[in-house]
Design a protein around this motif. Sequence first.
Motif, PDB file in Angstrom:
ATOM      1  N   PHE A 120      36.022  52.768  44.604  1.00 25.72           N
ATOM      2  CA  PHE A 120      35.628  51.362  44.645  1.00 25.72           C
ATOM      3  C   PHE A 120      36.786  50.574  45.267  1.00 25.72           C
ATOM      4  N   MET A 121      36.971  50.752  46.561  1.00 27.11           N
ATOM      5  CA  MET A 121      38.162  50.227  47.226  1.00 27.11           C
ATOM      6  C   MET A 121      38.150  48.711  47.361  1.00 27.11           C
ATOM      7  N   ARG A 122      36.995  48.152  47.714  1.00 23.51           N
ATOM      8  CA  ARG A 122      36.910  46.697  47.857  1.00 23.51           C
ATOM      9  C   ARG A 122      37.165  46.008  46.524  1.00 23.51           C
ATOM     10  N   GLU A 123      36.601  46.566  45.470  1.00 17.29           N
ATOM     11  CA  GLU A 123      36.795  45.980  44.137  1.00 17.29           C
ATOM     12  C   GLU A 123      38.255  46.134  43.696  1.00 17.29           C
ATOM     13  N   ALA A 124      38.886  47.245  44.112  1.00 13.18           N
ATOM     14  CA  ALA A 124      40.295  47.449  43.791  1.00 13.18           C
ATOM     15  C   ALA A 124      41.158  46.393  44.481  1.00 13.18           C
ATOM     16  N   VAL A 125      40.861  46.105  45.743  1.00 15.97           N
ATOM     17  CA  VAL A 125      41.592  45.056  46.470  1.00 15.97           C
ATOM     18  C   VAL A 125      41.545  43.747  45.700  1.00 15.97           C
ATOM     19  N   GLU A 126      40.393  43.411  45.184  1.00 12.21           N
ATOM     20  CA  GLU A 126      40.248  42.138  44.482  1.00 12.21           C
ATOM     21  C   GLU A 126      41.016  42.137  43.157  1.00 12.21           C
ATOM     22  N   SER A 127      41.070  43.286  42.493  1.00 10.40           N
ATOM     23  CA  SER A 127      41.855  43.367  41.259  1.00 10.40           C
ATOM     24  C   SER A 127      43.337  43.187  41.555  1.00 10.40           C
ATOM     25  N   TYR A 128      43.819  43.826  42.614  1.00 10.39           N
ATOM     26  CA  TYR A 128      45.231  43.659  42.985  1.00 10.39           C
ATOM     27  C   TYR A 128      45.526  42.217  43.398  1.00 10.39           C
ATOM     28  N   SER A 129      44.562  41.582  44.050  1.00  9.07           N
ATOM     29  CA  SER A 129      44.756  40.182  44.454  1.00  9.07           C
ATOM     30  C   SER A 129      44.892  39.285  43.226  1.00  9.07           C
ATOM     31  N   LYS A 130      44.113  39.580  42.184  1.00 14.48           N
ATOM     32  CA  LYS A 130      44.250  38.836  40.928  1.00 14.48           C
ATOM     33  C   LYS A 130      45.656  39.002  40.367  1.00 14.48           C
ATOM     34  N   ALA A 131      46.145  40.247  40.397  1.00 13.48           N
ATOM     35  CA  ALA A 131      47.480  40.525  39.868  1.00 13.48           C
ATOM     36  C   ALA A 131      48.550  39.793  40.667  1.00 13.48           C
ATOM     37  N   ILE A 132      48.393  39.772  42.008  1.00 18.31           N
ATOM     38  CA  ILE A 132      49.379  39.117  42.871  1.00 18.31           C
ATOM     39  C   ILE A 132      49.389  37.606  42.628  1.00 18.31           C
ATOM     40  N   ALA A 133      48.225  37.040  42.394  1.00 21.72           N
ATOM     41  CA  ALA A 133      48.167  35.602  42.101  1.00 21.72           C
ATOM     42  C   ALA A 133      48.949  35.265  40.843  1.00 21.72           C
ATOM     43  N   ILE A 134      48.995  36.209  39.917  1.00 14.88           N
ATOM     44  CA  ILE A 134      49.717  35.985  38.654  1.00 14.88           C
ATOM     45  C   ILE A 134      51.201  36.304  38.804  1.00 14.88           C
ATOM     46  N   ASP A 135      51.517  37.358  39.555  1.00 17.77           N
ATOM     47  CA  ASP A 135      52.903  37.834  39.672  1.00 17.77           C
ATOM     48  C   ASP A 135      53.226  38.081  41.144  1.00 17.77           C
ATOM     49  N   PRO A 136      53.414  37.013  41.927  1.00 12.53           N
ATOM     50  CA  PRO A 136      53.516  37.147  43.381  1.00 12.53           C
ATOM     51  C   PRO A 136      54.791  37.795  43.893  1.00 12.53           C
ATOM     52  N   PHE A 137      55.786  38.025  43.048  1.00 12.32           N
ATOM     53  CA  PHE A 137      57.025  38.641  43.507  1.00 12.32           C
ATOM     54  C   PHE A 137      57.165  40.084  43.028  1.00 12.32           C
ATOM     55  N   ASN A 138      56.060  40.662  42.635  1.00 11.25           N
ATOM     56  CA  ASN A 138      56.037  42.057  42.194  1.00 11.25           C
ATOM     57  C   ASN A 138      55.627  42.932  43.375  1.00 11.25           C
ATOM     58  N   GLY A 139      56.597  43.598  43.980  1.00  8.42           N
ATOM     59  CA  GLY A 139      56.351  44.336  45.217  1.00  8.42           C
ATOM     60  C   GLY A 139      55.349  45.457  45.095  1.00  8.42           C
ATOM     61  N   ILE A 140      55.271  46.111  43.946  1.00  6.91           N
ATOM     62  CA  ILE A 140      54.379  47.252  43.813  1.00  6.91           C
ATOM     63  C   ILE A 140      52.912  46.840  43.914  1.00  6.91           C
ATOM     64  N   LEU A 141      52.619  45.593  43.593  1.00  7.58           N
ATOM     65  CA  LEU A 141      51.244  45.099  43.712  1.00  7.58           C
ATOM     66  C   LEU A 141      50.815  45.049  45.175  1.00  7.58           C
ATOM     67  N   TYR A 142      51.722  44.609  46.048  1.00  7.82           N
ATOM     68  CA  TYR A 142      51.413  44.575  47.478  1.00  7.82           C
ATOM     69  C   TYR A 142      51.289  45.993  48.037  1.00  7.82           C
ATOM     70  N   ARG A 143      52.121  46.897  47.517  1.00  4.61           N
ATOM     71  CA  ARG A 143      52.040  48.288  47.959  1.00  4.61           C
ATOM     72  C   ARG A 143      50.653  48.869  47.667  1.00  4.61           C
ATOM     73  N   HIS A 144      50.134  48.633  46.450  1.00  4.07           N
ATOM     74  CA  HIS A 144      48.835  49.187  46.088  1.00  4.07           C
ATOM     75  C   HIS A 144      47.696  48.476  46.828  1.00  4.07           C
ATOM     76  N   ARG A 145      47.781  47.158  46.975  1.00  6.27           N
ATOM     77  CA  ARG A 145      46.707  46.465  47.684  1.00  6.27           C
ATOM     78  C   ARG A 145      46.681  46.871  49.148  1.00  6.27           C
ATOM     79  N   GLY A 146      47.867  47.036  49.748  1.00  9.52           N
ATOM     80  CA  GLY A 146      47.919  47.477  51.141  1.00  9.52           C
ATOM     81  C   GLY A 146      47.250  48.826  51.333  1.00  9.52           C
ATOM     82  N   HIS A 147      47.466  49.727  50.395  1.00 13.20           N
ATOM     83  CA  HIS A 147      46.845  51.055  50.466  1.00 13.20           C
ATOM     84  C   HIS A 147      45.321  50.939  50.478  1.00 13.20           C
ATOM     85  N   ARG A 148      44.806  50.088  49.631  1.00 11.80           N
ATOM     86  CA  ARG A 148      43.358  49.930  49.568  1.00 11.80           C
ATOM     87  C   ARG A 148      42.810  49.156  50.772  1.00 11.80           C
ATOM     88  N   HIS A 149      43.625  48.282  51.368  1.00 10.14           N
ATOM     89  CA  HIS A 149      43.206  47.662  52.632  1.00 10.14           C
ATOM     90  C   HIS A 149      43.034  48.739  53.700  1.00 10.14           C
TER      91      HIS A 149
END
Length: 395
Positions: free
Chosen positions: A56-85
Amino acid sequence: MPMKPMADAAHQVADPIRSAGPYPDGVDAIDEKLAADPDNAELWMQRGLLLSTGMFMREAVESYSKAIAIDPFNGILYRHRGHRHISCREYEQAAADFVVASRLIPENWDVWYHLGLSYYLMGEYEKAEKAYDRCYKLSDSKDNLANFCAVTDWRWRTLMRLGRKDEAAKLVEAIPDGVDKVDPTDDGGYALDCALYKGLVGPEAIFADGEPAGKLELTICLYGLSNYYYVHGDMAKSNEVLDKCIAYAEKDQWCSFGYLAALADKKNRTEGMGYPAIRRYDRRPGCSRVVIHNGVAYFTGHVSPFAPTLREQTEGVCKRYDELFAQYGMKKENILMANAYIKDMSKFSEYDEVFKAWVGTDHAPAGVAVQAQPDQTSALGDNILVELALIVAVD
């Protein structure tokens, strides 16, 4: 006042259809926790990770985006969202996420590895090589052979497509002996590709004992073999294996890296683009700093505006070309044409003496020098005393 036309939402929202599940085990439990604690970035990340296991890659992207909105300086969140992109074939968005992650967690191997892949899938091989170079420096064949072989494989492909065969050869020299004996399931199949490049196995031997175990491993090896035939000039075999890779993986390996790369190659070849028909590097709006076509490289003009004299600016430009030739694996003796644009031709001898000394007489190119006014729209325009554009044969 007439109303401006408005775009339809269906054309503005990426893939608006979402799946209602059923999602992988554990997602419901996380959703219950999020209902009580919706600002928990870690829970949103875990939700994305679980969704990914069920494709469920599209849904995963949206979950990571929620996390980034809450914690925008957490690099691992961008790493995981990029993978799903990447999984969603949104390579530009993936690269953007990995660039951010590279600033926040610069020692993370996965960030550089996937950034290189994002650029590779876009055909931005120069940028891919820079990312893979950083990733390679974070790799050690003794500590983690799987990672070492993976980045070596993709970097070798990138260097070969850039025409930098000497650098690719040095990369192969660093591959440890014995990679042909490694179980493909232990390293994702990349060791077998590395064994091929090192000459420990031949292309016909890769499947001699049957297919490599595991679906993902086969996809990787099929793409590796297709690319191997391609860079060695056997387009017929390359296309045959490429089609086999796509047919094998399209059902349940549709987001594997080998499959995505095979699709990109297939698209380019089908559209007549091929490799290396036209390669554009260091792209800027309206301009590529280097374009290679039919074995000839065309360089945009280079300047050295901070030096005070024409002689020193010419020396600076020649030094810059030395760096570019080293970067692209070209030779100074292969210069075919030199076009010099000089602000004051009364001082031409200053340019001429430096250029002749730099290029030598045994391989002197054709050339032209004309008086030209620098671009006055540039802040440094009036400082530019010479601009030099070269045309170079590529081995």
